[in-house]
Design a protein around this motif. Structure first.
Motif, mmCIF file in Angstrom:
data_model
loop_
_atom_site.group_PDB
_atom_site.id
_atom_site.type_symbol
_atom_site.label_atom_id
_atom_site.label_comp_id
_atom_site.label_asym_id
_atom_site.label_seq_id
_atom_site.Cartn_x
_atom_site.Cartn_y
_atom_site.Cartn_z
ATOM 1 N N ILE A 17 73.503 36.241 -91.688
ATOM 2 C CA ILE A 17 73.183 37.329 -92.611
ATOM 3 C C ILE A 17 73.066 36.762 -94.013
ATOM 4 C CG2 ILE A 17 73.920 39.564 -93.532
ATOM 5 C CD1 ILE A 17 75.714 39.786 -90.980
ATOM 6 N N MET A 18 71.999 37.173 -94.735
ATOM 7 C CA MET A 18 71.820 36.703 -96.105
ATOM 8 C C MET A 18 71.268 37.831 -96.973
ATOM 9 S SD MET A 18 68.405 34.310 -95.763
ATOM 10 C CE MET A 18 68.081 34.135 -97.483
ATOM 11 N N GLU A 19 71.458 37.679 -98.280
ATOM 12 C CA GLU A 19 70.895 38.610 -99.254
ATOM 13 C C GLU A 19 69.444 38.215 -99.500
ATOM 14 O OE1 GLU A 19 70.142 41.555 -101.489
ATOM 15 O OE2 GLU A 19 72.185 41.412 -100.728
ATOM 16 N N ALA A 20 68.516 39.150 -99.308
ATOM 17 C CA ALA A 20 67.090 38.838 -99.396
ATOM 18 C C ALA A 20 66.655 38.448 -100.804
ATOM 19 C CB ALA A 20 66.265 40.022 -98.918
ATOM 20 N N SER A 21 67.170 39.124 -101.816
ATOM 21 C CA SER A 21 66.688 38.891 -103.181
ATOM 22 C C SER A 21 67.152 37.567 -103.770
ATOM 23 C CB SER A 21 67.120 40.037 -104.098
ATOM 24 O OG SER A 21 68.526 40.132 -104.136
ATOM 25 N N THR A 22 68.314 37.085 -103.331
ATOM 26 C CA THR A 22 68.866 35.857 -103.907
ATOM 27 C C THR A 22 68.874 34.682 -102.947
ATOM 28 O OG1 THR A 22 71.122 36.404 -103.249
ATOM 29 C CG2 THR A 22 70.391 37.198 -105.412
ATOM 30 N N GLY A 23 68.773 34.944 -101.659
ATOM 31 C CA GLY A 23 68.874 33.884 -100.669
ATOM 32 C C GLY A 23 70.303 33.461 -100.397
ATOM 33 N N GLU A 24 71.255 34.195 -100.978
ATOM 34 C CA GLU A 24 72.678 33.879 -100.808
ATOM 35 C C GLU A 24 73.123 34.193 -99.385
ATOM 36 O OE1 GLU A 24 76.988 35.511 -102.444
ATOM 37 O OE2 GLU A 24 75.145 36.448 -103.119
ATOM 38 N N SER A 25 73.824 33.244 -98.770
ATOM 39 C CA SER A 25 74.359 33.501 -97.431
ATOM 40 C C SER A 25 75.589 34.385 -97.570
ATOM 41 C CB SER A 25 74.704 32.201 -96.716
ATOM 42 O OG SER A 25 75.732 31.532 -97.387
ATOM 43 N N LEU A 26 75.694 35.376 -96.720
ATOM 44 C CA LEU A 26 76.801 36.316 -96.779
ATOM 45 C C LEU A 26 77.881 36.005 -95.751
ATOM 46 C CD1 LEU A 26 74.772 39.605 -97.299
ATOM 47 C CD2 LEU A 26 75.895 38.194 -99.028
ATOM 48 N N CYS A 27 77.556 35.136 -94.811
ATOM 49 C CA CYS A 27 78.549 34.759 -93.800
ATOM 50 C C CYS A 27 78.119 33.436 -93.175
ATOM 51 C CB CYS A 27 78.669 35.831 -92.726
ATOM 52 S SG CYS A 27 77.222 36.005 -91.677
ATOM 53 N N ASP A 28 79.041 32.825 -92.509
ATOM 54 C CA ASP A 28 78.705 31.650 -91.706
ATOM 55 C C ASP A 28 77.985 32.150 -90.454
ATOM 56 O OD1 ASP A 28 79.938 29.824 -93.403
ATOM 57 O OD2 ASP A 28 81.878 30.036 -92.404
ATOM 58 N N PRO A 29 77.133 31.325 -89.886
ATOM 59 C CA PRO A 29 76.503 31.743 -88.624
ATOM 60 C C PRO A 29 77.588 32.059 -87.587
ATOM 61 C CG PRO A 29 75.455 29.777 -89.470
ATOM 62 C CD PRO A 29 76.671 30.017 -90.314
ATOM 63 N N PHE A 30 77.346 33.075 -86.798
ATOM 64 C CA PHE A 30 78.315 33.435 -85.762
ATOM 65 C C PHE A 30 77.578 33.611 -84.441
ATOM 66 C CE2 PHE A 30 76.933 37.311 -87.841
ATOM 67 C CZ PHE A 30 76.694 38.196 -86.805
ATOM 68 N N PHE A 31 78.321 33.522 -83.371
ATOM 69 C CA PHE A 31 77.760 33.587 -82.028
ATOM 70 C C PHE A 31 78.264 34.833 -81.317
ATOM 71 C CE2 PHE A 31 77.771 29.229 -83.355
ATOM 72 C CZ PHE A 31 76.537 28.777 -82.951
ATOM 73 N N PHE A 32 77.418 35.372 -80.445
ATOM 74 C CA PHE A 32 77.830 36.507 -79.634
ATOM 75 C C PHE A 32 77.168 36.398 -78.265
ATOM 76 C CE2 PHE A 32 74.110 37.757 -81.994
ATOM 77 C CZ PHE A 32 73.361 38.560 -81.147
ATOM 78 N N LYS A 33 77.898 36.818 -77.272
ATOM 79 C CA LYS A 33 77.437 36.717 -75.880
ATOM 80 C C LYS A 33 76.363 37.758 -75.582
ATOM 81 C CE LYS A 33 80.553 33.720 -74.354
ATOM 82 N NZ LYS A 33 80.211 32.407 -73.919
ATOM 83 N N ASN A 34 75.582 37.489 -74.587
ATOM 84 C CA ASN A 34 74.529 38.395 -74.137
ATOM 85 C C ASN A 34 75.118 39.387 -73.134
ATOM 86 O OD1 ASN A 34 72.073 39.563 -73.753
ATOM 87 N ND2 ASN A 34 71.234 37.944 -72.474
ATOM 88 N N ASN A 35 76.065 40.194 -73.618
ATOM 89 C CA ASN A 35 76.660 41.239 -72.791
ATOM 90 C C ASN A 35 77.133 42.366 -73.709
ATOM 91 O OD1 ASN A 35 79.150 40.399 -73.893
ATOM 92 N ND2 ASN A 35 79.642 39.144 -72.127
ATOM 93 N N LYS A 36 77.693 43.403 -73.138
ATOM 94 C CA LYS A 36 78.105 44.573 -73.915
ATOM 95 C C LYS A 36 79.113 44.198 -75.003
ATOM 96 C CE LYS A 36 79.785 49.285 -73.332
ATOM 97 N NZ LYS A 36 80.178 50.304 -72.351
#
Length: 54
Positions: A17-36
Motif C-alpha cells: 500500500i502506498m500514497e499515490a500523490s507522494t509515492g510514500e510507502s504506507l506499509c511493508d509488503p505483506f502476504f496473504f493466503k488464497n483462502n477465506k
C-alpha cells in the motif's frame, strides 16, 4: 488516494500500500493466503488505511 498493488499467485499473494500523490510507502509488503482467512487478513490491512479509520 491510496494505491494497492497485489501480486497474484496460486497459493499466496503479496500486497503493498502506498500514497499515490507522494509515492510514500504506507506499509511493508505483506502476504496473504488464497483462502477465506487470507482475504480476511487483506481486508483488515486495507481497512487500516480507509478514510473512516483515519
Amino acid at each position: 488516494m491510496k494505491l494497492v498493488g497485489i501480486d497474484i499467485a496460486k497459493y499466496e499473494h503479496a500486497a503493498f500500500i502506498m500514497e499515490a500523490s507522494t509515492g510514500e510507502s504506507l506499509c511493508d509488503p505483506f502476504f496473504f493466503k488464497n483462502n477465506k482467512e487470507g482475504f480476511k487478513k487483506l481486508y483488515t490491512e486495507l481497512n487500516k488505511y480507509s478514510k473512516t479509520n483515519s
